[in-house]
Design a protein around this motif. Structure first.
Motif, PDB file in Angstrom:
ATOM      1  N   THR A   9       0.897  -1.045  -0.007  1.00  0.00           N
ATOM      2  CA  THR A   9      -0.047   0.040  -0.033  1.00  0.00           C
ATOM      3  C   THR A   9       0.650   1.190   0.164  1.00  0.00           C
ATOM      4  O   THR A   9       0.561   2.099  -0.579  1.00  0.00           O
ATOM      5  CB  THR A   9      -1.019   0.007   1.232  1.00  0.00           C
ATOM      6  OG1 THR A   9      -1.702  -1.251   1.158  1.00  0.00           O
ATOM      7  CG2 THR A   9      -1.894   1.128   1.092  1.00  0.00           C
ATOM      8  N   ALA A  10       1.908   1.255   0.831  1.00  0.00           N
ATOM      9  CA  ALA A  10       2.957   2.366   0.977  1.00  0.00           C
ATOM     10  C   ALA A  10       3.496   2.723  -0.735  1.00  0.00           C
ATOM     11  O   ALA A  10       3.438   3.856  -1.132  1.00  0.00           O
ATOM     12  CB  ALA A  10       4.091   2.272   1.690  1.00  0.00           C
ATOM     13  N   ARG A  54     -10.203   7.423  -2.345  1.00  0.00           N
ATOM     14  CA  ARG A  54     -10.139   8.850  -2.651  1.00  0.00           C
ATOM     15  C   ARG A  54     -10.181   9.483  -1.765  1.00  0.00           C
ATOM     16  O   ARG A  54      -9.802  10.692  -1.463  1.00  0.00           O
ATOM     17  CB  ARG A  54     -11.032   8.952  -3.935  1.00  0.00           C
ATOM     18  CG  ARG A  54     -11.585  10.370  -4.117  1.00  0.00           C
ATOM     19  CD  ARG A  54     -10.480  11.056  -4.654  1.00  0.00           C
ATOM     20  NE  ARG A  54     -10.900  12.469  -4.851  1.00  0.00           N
ATOM     21  CZ  ARG A  54     -10.393  13.378  -4.194  1.00  0.00           C
ATOM     22  NH1 ARG A  54      -9.826  13.124  -3.023  1.00  0.00           N
ATOM     23  NH2 ARG A  54     -10.875  14.552  -4.314  1.00  0.00           N
ATOM     24  N   VAL A  55     -11.358   9.363  -0.515  1.00  0.00           N
ATOM     25  CA  VAL A  55     -11.754  10.362   0.393  1.00  0.00           C
ATOM     26  C   VAL A  55     -10.634  10.356   1.244  1.00  0.00           C
ATOM     27  O   VAL A  55     -10.281  11.210   2.101  1.00  0.00           O
ATOM     28  CB  VAL A  55     -13.103   9.786   0.898  1.00  0.00           C
ATOM     29  CG1 VAL A  55     -13.393  10.650   2.043  1.00  0.00           C
ATOM     30  CG2 VAL A  55     -14.156   9.776   0.098  1.00  0.00           C
ATOM     31  N   MET A  56      -9.964   9.270   1.581  1.00  0.00           N
ATOM     32  CA  MET A  56      -8.915   9.035   2.745  1.00  0.00           C
ATOM     33  C   MET A  56      -7.755   9.982   2.225  1.00  0.00           C
ATOM     34  O   MET A  56      -6.993  10.537   3.166  1.00  0.00           O
ATOM     35  CB  MET A  56      -8.454   7.754   2.784  1.00  0.00           C
ATOM     36  CG  MET A  56      -9.752   6.928   3.899  1.00  0.00           C
ATOM     37  SD  MET A  56      -8.885   5.089   3.753  1.00  0.00           S
ATOM     38  CE  MET A  56     -10.310   4.502   4.329  1.00  0.00           C
ATOM     39  N   ARG A  57      -7.404  10.041   1.058  1.00  0.00           N
ATOM     40  CA  ARG A  57      -6.291  10.881   0.486  1.00  0.00           C
ATOM     41  C   ARG A  57      -6.386  12.313   0.794  1.00  0.00           C
ATOM     42  O   ARG A  57      -5.608  13.098   1.434  1.00  0.00           O
ATOM     43  CB  ARG A  57      -6.005  10.504  -0.854  1.00  0.00           C
ATOM     44  CG  ARG A  57      -5.174   9.312  -1.225  1.00  0.00           C
ATOM     45  CD  ARG A  57      -4.734   9.145  -2.570  1.00  0.00           C
ATOM     46  NE  ARG A  57      -5.489   9.292  -3.692  1.00  0.00           N
ATOM     47  CZ  ARG A  57      -6.294   8.163  -4.187  1.00  0.00           C
ATOM     48  NH1 ARG A  57      -5.898   6.833  -3.633  1.00  0.00           N
ATOM     49  NH2 ARG A  57      -7.136   8.138  -5.086  1.00  0.00           N
ATOM     50  N   HIS A  79      -8.279  -0.230   1.109  1.00  0.00           N
ATOM     51  CA  HIS A  79      -8.818   1.136   1.908  1.00  0.00           C
ATOM     52  C   HIS A  79      -8.690   0.680   3.188  1.00  0.00           C
ATOM     53  O   HIS A  79      -8.471   1.337   4.014  1.00  0.00           O
ATOM     54  CB  HIS A  79     -10.283   1.275   1.519  1.00  0.00           C
ATOM     55  CG  HIS A  79     -11.457   0.214   2.056  1.00  0.00           C
ATOM     56  ND1 HIS A  79     -11.872  -0.848   1.489  1.00  0.00           N
ATOM     57  CD2 HIS A  79     -12.043   0.592   3.226  1.00  0.00           C
ATOM     58  CE1 HIS A  79     -12.604  -1.374   2.292  1.00  0.00           C
ATOM     59  NE2 HIS A  79     -12.842  -1.118   3.446  1.00  0.00           N
ATOM     60  N   VAL A  80      -8.842  -0.650   3.685  1.00  0.00           N
ATOM     61  CA  VAL A  80      -8.867  -1.191   5.252  1.00  0.00           C
ATOM     62  C   VAL A  80      -7.096  -0.800   5.572  1.00  0.00           C
ATOM     63  O   VAL A  80      -6.879  -0.149   6.803  1.00  0.00           O
ATOM     64  CB  VAL A  80      -8.811  -2.439   5.203  1.00  0.00           C
ATOM     65  CG1 VAL A  80      -8.266  -2.874   6.414  1.00  0.00           C
ATOM     66  CG2 VAL A  80     -10.480  -2.604   5.235  1.00  0.00           C
ATOM     67  N   ALA A  81      -6.037  -0.981   4.729  1.00  0.00           N
ATOM     68  CA  ALA A  81      -4.727  -0.568   4.865  1.00  0.00           C
ATOM     69  C   ALA A  81      -4.488   0.727   5.091  1.00  0.00           C
ATOM     70  O   ALA A  81      -3.523   1.210   5.989  1.00  0.00           O
ATOM     71  CB  ALA A  81      -3.716  -1.300   3.832  1.00  0.00           C
ATOM     72  N   MET A  82      -5.266   1.571   4.340  1.00  0.00           N
ATOM     73  CA  MET A  82      -5.052   2.923   4.150  1.00  0.00           C
ATOM     74  C   MET A  82      -5.383   3.610   5.385  1.00  0.00           C
ATOM     75  O   MET A  82      -5.138   4.758   5.892  1.00  0.00           O
ATOM     76  CB  MET A  82      -5.613   3.577   2.901  1.00  0.00           C
ATOM     77  CG  MET A  82      -4.840   3.493   1.677  1.00  0.00           C
ATOM     78  SD  MET A  82      -5.467   4.322   0.464  1.00  0.00           S
ATOM     79  CE  MET A  82      -5.487   6.021   0.869  1.00  0.00           C
TER      80      MET A  82
END
Length: 709
Positions: A9-10, A54-57, A79-82
């Motif tokens: 993810t990173a 998208r929202v998390m960013r 999305h769970v990892a982020m």
């Protein structure tokens, strides 16, 4: 495994870039007014996949902590990892997890989230959920419940729009839902008509009816899909505008009574009434029409005291006369192209408006620059009626993000496209100074998108973007059917592609043998290497490659870096330069003096070749003795055309059916599919029952020979 996922993810975030919304994206906000709401510190995103990512960013950019919810199917998802925190809320089916309002609210309370962003889908247009948030004192990042209610029911919204002076298409929006009444109204309006679920959206619960004879069948299908998608089978009937354009306007309102429109998007090219490629601004629209569209959209928003991001959708005829179709009371999937041409971050606008802030600009300050396209990359088979697919993403290579290219995704290599959710893999968003430049850049980026494991629509998107009429901007909702012959040509493998395939197959198979020999106890044994060495003669390989139902014989000889490849009796000299990375080969071949490049990936007995013209998948045929050992299906059986869940079985053992009779109804990727009898006969066995999950190609109904049929 968890650390590996986090590392993946990173790396993906670095490739996307936290500044994938360009560095100058955010305009300064007027903070002179005192804010009624406390600063937002923690946000729950009630969605999944690329939507949640998208929202998390944007939340991370603003220093807001994020909370994810996930189903059992999404435990290892991106999305769970982020997210800063993530909570399991139920089984894979959306109705038992993501759509459970009480479960989502419980997580919000438990995590201390002050606000819930519903994304765009699931609960984003759910009046009851917006009301629940208000009761529980949690900020709903979206419009008031009253606006969702007014605009969510198409019959109500049409009445409101008519009163507000927004042009509408007349139709029947009445309470009498009897088949006879609906049929009479359709006849009064005049065929063709559109049958639409009043709570519909995204093509769900929508059918085009061309004649009176098919009305009842289309009505029943639309009602069934409406119940499944929205829990409501109330229908409206409207005149169907033939070869229309689908043009929508991005609007925004705040709680201080301010409204703006951020110009229009064209979403005309669709399949199954769902968008596939969008662009902003709409091609061929004059400034006068653009202003009229924007002002009509603002009227629509103001009529329901709208707050937040919304999209007003219009049908436009060939004379640029437009009619209100519906308002999506949420951020749209295609919002990134609006962000690209207006240099904004609409999710940031949403979060700030939800916190009580004013819009940062007035209408006269808004301008757009350049042109942007969004191509939706789906797991589907365009050559099989765009049938959705599911399965593991065995290999993903994406174009480089940045410099006008943005990738919105929620998956990584190794993830799976699930039968329970929408099959979209990613959105490729591209900006350039003008439409033609943006289109060229879109094609280049699509050529760099390589996916192995599921069928995708990437090659179709390449062909679509290259079509002369699309390049000219002559788009409408019947574009794909009208240009079917050009968009779905008879596929033939070129000698050039076969030369690449043959060289790659020989090279990769030999590399596999070398790696295998190194694992044996006697790596120097000639029986381990199987190098094909010959005394006083050149080794020749006979390859039988399968392209769908076709088989092609290719002969390959290797002369120390130079290959001779024979295709259909014609000999080609191939000088190859290559770089190997496991089962991935970067290949440059000079074939009879012409140099071309490809990327080739080998998975099992399958060879995936990616060139500038798209991708091809070739197979080494499975020997007959292995086919019989693995078992097979008869052409007379009814099989599942895609992975999904059996919804309804309409036959029993011993039922006699005619060819074309409905046998089984499946739900896959939120759509309903009817599996029909491939021939007349008697049912011998029904192999699956409602509620069971099946894979593509699974036999659903087995027939026995019926002498009387």
């Amino acid at each position: 495994m968890a650390s590996l996922r986090a590392s993946k993810t990173a790396n993906l975030l670095r490739s996307l870039g936290r500044s994938d919304l360009r560095t100058s994206l955010c305009r300064s906000w007027n903070r002179s007014a005192s804010q009624a709401a406390a600063p937002l510190e923690k946000l729950l995103i009630a969605n999944r996949g690329e939507i949640a990512c998208r929202v998390m960013r944007t939340a991370r950019k603003l220093g807001i902590k994020t909370v994810a919810v996930y189903s059992e199917a999404d435990a290892d998802s991106m999305h769970v990892a982020m997210a800063d925190e993530a909570y399991l809320i139920g089984p894979p089916a959306a109705g038992e997890s993501y759509l459970c309002m009480d479960k989502v609210m419980s997580v919000a309370k438990k995590s201390g989230a002050q606000a819930i962003h519903p994304g765009y889908g699931f609960l984003s247009e759910n009046t009851e959920f917006a009301e629940l948030c208000a009761r529980e004192g949690v900020t709903f990042v979206g419009p008031p419940a009253s606006a969702i209610r007014d605009m969510g029911i198409k019959s109500t919204s049409k009445s409101i729009m008519s009163a507000a002076g927004v042009p509408i298409i007349e139709g029947y929006h009445g309470e009498d839902q009897s088949v006879d009444r609906l049929k009479k109204e359709a006849k009064k309006i005049g065929y063709p008509v559109m049958i639409k679920a009043v709570r519909g959206g995204g093509g769900k619960g929508m059918r085009i009816c061309m004649t009176e004879d098919e009305f009842e069948t289309q009505l029943e299908s639309a009602m069934t899909e409406g119940r499944k998608s929205f829990g409501d089978d109330v229908m409206l009937i409207e005149k169907f505008v033939e070869t229309p354009r689908h043009v929508e306007v991005q609007v925004f309102g705040d709680s201080h009574g301010n409204y703006v429109y951020l110009f229009e998007r064209d979403c005309s090219v669709q399949r199954r009434h769902q968008k596939i490629i969008e662009e902003a601004p709409a091609p061929g629209i004059s400034e006068e029409v653009r202003q009229a569209l924007g002002e009509a959209a603002v009227k629509a928003a103001a009529a329901v005291n709208y707050v937040g991001a919304g999209t007003v959708e219009f049908i436009m005829d060939k004379n640029f006369k437009f009619y209100f179709m519906e308002m999506n009371t949420r951020l749209q999937v295609e919002h990134p192209i609006t962000e690209m041409i207006t240099d904004t971050d609409l999710v940031e606008w949403q979060l700030r408006v939800a916190s009580g802030e004013k819009l940062p600009v007035a209408q006269e300050q808004l301008k757009f620059t350049g042109h942007a396209f969004e191509a939706r990359i789906y797991a589907e088979d365009p050559n099989n009626s765009f049938m959705p697919g599911a399965g593991p993403l065995l290999h993903i290579t994406t174009p480089r993000a940045g410099d006008g290219v943005r990738i919105e995704t929620g998956v990584r290599q190794g993830d799976e496209v699930s039968v329970h959710y929408d099959p979209m893999i990613a959105k490729l968003v591209v900006w350039a100074a003008d439409r033609q430049s943006a289109l060229r850049r879109t094609r280049t980026a699509l050529q760099d998108y390589h996916i192995v494991g599921v069928n995708t629509n990437i090659k179709f998107l390449l062909d679509l973007a290259a079509h002369p009429e699309f390049q000219a901007g002559n788009v409408h909702t019947d574009f794909i059917p009208q240009h079917k012959d050009q968009l779905f040509p008879e596929l033939t493998l070129s000698a050039q592609t076969l030369c690449h395939a043959a060289v790659a197959m020989v090279t990769l198979q030999q590399s596999r043998l070398v790696r295998s020999s190194q694992l044996t106890q006697d790596p120097f044994s000639p029986f381990s290497w199987c190098s094909g060495a010959r005394v006083n003669q050149v080794a020749s390989r006979q390859l039988l490659l399968r392209d769908g139902d076709k088989e092609v014989a290719v002969e390959v000889e290797s002369h120390g870096g130079v290959f001779v490849v024979r295709v259909d009796g014609v000999e080609h000299e191939v000088v190859a330069e290559m770089t190997e990375d496991g089962d991935r080969l970067s290949l440059t071949c000079t074939i009879d003096g012409v140099k071309t490049s490809s990327t080739v990936i080998m998975q099992g007995n399958s060879l995936h070749i990616f060139t500038l013209d798209g991708s091809n998948e070739l197979h080494l045929p499975v020997p007959k003795y292995l086919q019989s050992a693995e078992g097979g299906t008869s052409d007379d059986d009814a099989v599942a055309p895609m992975p999904g869940v059996v919804e309804r079985v309409m036959v029993d053992e011993g039922t006699q059916v005619q060819k074309g009779d409905p046998l089984v109804v499946m739900i896959a990727m939120k759509m309903e599919y009817v599996i029909r009898a491939p021939r007349s006969g008697v049912v011998e066995r029904v192999t699956y029952q409602p509620g069971q999950t099946v894979n593509r190609g699974t036999v659903l109904v087995h027939f026995k020979e019926d002498e009387g049929a």
